[in-house]
Design an enzyme around this catalytic site. Structure first.
Site, PDB file in Angstrom:
ATOM      1  CE  LYS A  17      12.620   3.410   5.130  1.00 31.50           C
ATOM      2  NZ  LYS A  17      12.532   2.112   5.784  1.00 31.50           N
ATOM      3  CD  GLU A  49       1.911   3.067  -6.445  1.00 28.91           C
ATOM      4  OE1 GLU A  49       3.124   3.381  -6.302  1.00 28.91           O
ATOM      5  OE2 GLU A  49       1.501   1.896  -6.399  1.00 28.91           O
ATOM      6  N   GLY A  87       8.427   1.546   6.828  1.00 24.19           N
ATOM      7  CA  GLY A  87       7.276   2.333   6.384  1.00 24.19           C
ATOM      8  C   GLY A  87       6.048   2.081   7.240  1.00 24.19           C
ATOM      9  CD  GLU A 111       4.549  -3.786   3.219  1.00 23.12           C
ATOM     10  OE1 GLU A 111       4.883  -2.875   3.992  1.00 23.12           O
ATOM     11  OE2 GLU A 111       4.135  -3.556   2.067  1.00 23.12           O
ATOM     12  CG  HIS A 171     -26.485  -5.408  10.715  1.00 21.84           C
ATOM     13  ND1 HIS A 171     -27.709  -5.866  11.154  1.00 21.84           N
ATOM     14  CD2 HIS A 171     -25.932  -4.757  11.771  1.00 21.84           C
ATOM     15  CE1 HIS A 171     -27.898  -5.485  12.409  1.00 21.84           C
ATOM     16  NE2 HIS A 171     -26.822  -4.816  12.808  1.00 21.84           N
ATOM     17  CE  LYS A 183       6.965  -1.071  -4.627  1.00 21.10           C
ATOM     18  NZ  LYS A 183       7.937  -0.516  -3.707  1.00 21.10           N
TER      19      LYS A 183
HETATM   20  O1  LIG Z   1       7.080   5.638   1.815  1.00 18.00           O
HETATM   21  P1  LIG Z   1       7.383   5.058   0.488  1.00 18.00           P
HETATM   22  O2  LIG Z   1       8.866   4.896   0.266  1.00 18.00           O
HETATM   23  O3  LIG Z   1       6.750   5.864  -0.614  1.00 18.00           O
HETATM   24  O4  LIG Z   1       6.782   3.620   0.438  1.00 18.00           O
HETATM   25  C1  LIG Z   1       5.413   3.372   0.502  1.00 18.00           C
HETATM   26  C2  LIG Z   1       5.114   1.898   0.649  1.00 18.00           C
HETATM   27  O5  LIG Z   1       5.457   1.230  -0.537  1.00 18.00           O
HETATM   28  C3  LIG Z   1       6.237   0.063  -0.551  1.00 18.00           C
HETATM   29  O6  LIG Z   1       5.974  -0.642  -1.713  1.00 18.00           O
HETATM   30  C4  LIG Z   1       6.149  -0.842   0.648  1.00 18.00           C
HETATM   31  O7  LIG Z   1       5.478  -2.027   0.373  1.00 18.00           O
HETATM   32  C5  LIG Z   1       5.549  -0.203   1.845  1.00 18.00           C
HETATM   33  O8  LIG Z   1       6.133  -0.783   2.981  1.00 18.00           O
HETATM   34  C6  LIG Z   1       5.734   1.280   1.875  1.00 18.00           C
HETATM   35  O9  LIG Z   1       5.143   1.804   3.047  1.00 18.00           O
END
Ligand SMILES: O=P(O)(O)OC[C@H]1O[C@H](O)[C@H](O)[C@@H](O)[C@@H]1O
Length: 551
Positions: free
Chosen positions: A211, A217, A271, A357, A388, A516
């Site tokens: 987004k 990552e 997201g 979340e 199990h 982060k």
């Molecule tokens: O889609 P992006 O902007 O890469 O975000 C990916 C994800 O990371 C964030 O840290 C949020 O906690 C999520 O809500 C989100 O879906």
């Protein structure tokens, strides 16, 4: 309407909660087993069936009178007007000043959702058409890699840009007739390494899903994928082997992805609500545009139900209220999600993000501390596997963990032998959790097995099940795209109802930020470029330990 609760409204909600505590004392004088015995109509009173989707909530510690009190809470919390505010495009995500319009992503072409003078449905449909051209081009081979038709598509994304498409693709595997799909999310290099290990770069397409297009990552994995393509095929091949989905199309262009291969969405799509948007592109590539539209239509069907149905027959409202009862009134801190549907393997992981979340919040919309516990710990695995492994604790552990059981009436496979066993196990578990086994029943069983009286007494406590453990069962016809869309939207709106009752912002996620920020600060220390002395002793000690242990 005022999104932030007034003092008068807060007092109404507090009164409704107080009424529920009184109600608890009444209901808790009887076990569910006793309530079932006393009321033969309990199932029909405490279940809801809407177009082939059945919610049985009768195996909860409540009765019809409790439901009246819970509906009183929903009214006091103005759940209906909050819902209407969402559908009216109000900026109900107050901390980010954003509308919340994932419902517009699955609305029919002729629907209207006006935001800042624009009908967002027109934009949604135009992206869907662009996605369709691209997805169908990939599926037919008309859009190909440098080595011919794509055999493999790798989605690189995390959180909402991974869990939705990964869960849905697996859930809809009987409809999967496009190229193979893979999902890379973790910054751990093992993930991309293991994923691309067996792939042919010349027939592999990467979808970079983010987004914000800043998530470290995803950017790191995308850069690694880019290097892999360049090393194998040369710089000129990048254009043919990458596409992107994002709200930040400028950043996509800066990464070097052709704008014609960039599929946009909007800041009013959270997201964790984005699988219905361009983020669903891998799903569309897997199952085709027609089935993807059917998935959207299922979501829309649940939206219409949620929007138009009175509270007492409204599936997300009832499921949300039962959750509130278990969480706030009975005080259970967790909730298990147990699909008796192997293809819903990732459903609990998906719901973890959706629920935790959204509703893992400690202040209300005006920033004051919440006065009730908020979202539960959500976890789970498919049955029968869980039986199990961890069900022992569900049956005899010291904590009560309410659980949702999900199961299809019809399998995709012709063989009913498996499915009858699956259904029998699913229903048996909810029955066992509800009934339990008294110590007298345990004694009788042991005696019937021929055990000596002393042995009966020794073993009886171990074989006693307390029972009275709450479950919901959701029974649907077949896990097809339409039904899956309904199920996801059911849970989305359930989370919405609960967030509205708690008076929190279910659409932000500030709680993920601190880690982060600190990771960014720690990176140069882990790299050995700066000293970790400024950190606490544990963090500094761990950073210093890495080179030593690495050897
Ligand atoms: O889609 P992006 O902007 O890469 O975000 C990916 C994800 O990371 C964030 O840290 C949020 O906690 C999520 O809500 C989100 O879906």
């Amino acid at each position: 309407m005022t999104i932030v609760r007034t003092a008068a409204a807060a007092a109404e909600v507090a009164r409704a909660f107080a009424a529920l505590k009184v109600e608890r004392d009444r209901v808790e004088s009887r076990t569910m087993r006793e309530m079932f015995a006393a009321d033969p109509s309990r199932f029909s009173r405490l279940s809801l069936e809407v177009d082939g989707l059945l919610l049985d909530y009768s195996k909860n510690r409540l009765d019809a009178q409790t439901l009246v009190a819970l509906l009183g809470l929903a009214r006091a919390a103005e759940v209906e007007s909050h819902r209407d505010s969402m559908f009216a495009c109000e900026r109900i995500n107050v901390t980010e000043n954003r509308a919340v319009l994932h419902v517009a992503l699955r609305a029919p072409k002729d629907a209207t959702f006006m935001l800042d003078g624009v009908n967002v449905v027109d934009e949604v449909q135009s992206v869907l058409e662009a996605m369709t051209d691209f997805a169908e081009g990939i599926r037919s081979g008309a859009i190909a890699g440098t080595g011919g038709a794509f055999t493999d598509v790798v989605n690189i994304g995390i959180g909402g840009s991974d869990l939705g498409p990964a869960m849905v693709t697996r859930a809809l595997s009987p409809y999967h007739d496009g190229p193979r799909l893979h999902f890379v999310s973790n910054v751990d290099g093992a993930h991309i390494h293991d994923t691309i290990a067996g792939l042919n770069p010349a027939t592999t397409l990467f979808l970079v899903a983010s987004k914000t297009f800043t998530t470290i990552e995803t950017m790191t994995n995308a850069a690694t994928a880019r290097r892999w393509i360049v090393d194998a095929l040369g710089e000129a091949a990048v254009g043919a082997h990458f596409a992107a989905m994002s709200t930040a199309l400028d950043k996509v262009a800066a990464f070097g992805i052709d704008v014609k291969r960039a599929f946009g969405f909007w800041d009013w799509v959270g997201g964790r609500y984005s699988v219905w948007s361009a983020i669903g592109l891998p799903v569309m590539i897997a199952i085709g545009a027609k089935d993807f539209r059917s998935f959207l239509a299922g979501g829309h069907a649940m939206d219409v139900h949620f929007r138009d149905t009175p509270l007492d027959r409204n599936l997300p409202v009832i499921l949300g209220l039962v959750g509130i009862w278990n969480r706030n009134v009975l005080g259970f801190p967790a909730k298990a999600v147990l699909p008796y549907d192997q293809r819903l393997l990732r459903f609990a992981a998906y719901l973890q993000q959706l629920d935790m979340e959204s509703n893992g919040k400690r202040v209300t919309l005006d920033g004051s501390a919440v006065t009730q516990q908020t979202g539960p710990l959500v976890w789970g695995e498919p049955g029968t596997n869980g039986q199990h492994a961890f069900y022992q604790l569900l049956h005899q552990g010291t904590d009560v963990i309410p659980a949702d059981f999900l199961v299809a009436a019809t399998p995709h496979e012709a063989d009913d032998v498996h499915h009858h066993l699956l259904l029998a196990n699913c229903f048996a578990q909810t029955e066992a959790l509800m009934r339990g086994r008294t110590t007298d029943e345990a004694r009788a069983e042991l005696a019937a097995e021929g055990k000596a009286p002393a042995e009966v007494e020794r073993l009886a406590p171990h074989k006693t099940f307390p029972g009275n453990r709450p479950t919901n069962t959701i029974l649907y016809r077949l896990l097809d795209p339409f039904t899956l869309g309904r199920l996801i939207a059911l849970y989305e709106h359930t989370v919405f109802v609960q967030g509205a009752i708690w008076g929190i912002d279910s659409f932000d996620q500030w709680g993920v930020e601190l880690g982060k920020q600190l990771a960014t600060q720690l990176l140069p220390m882990v790299e050995g470029k700066t000293s970790p002395d400024t950190r606490d002793a544990s963090t500094a000690g761990l950073i210093r330990a890495v080179p030593r242990i690495r050897g």
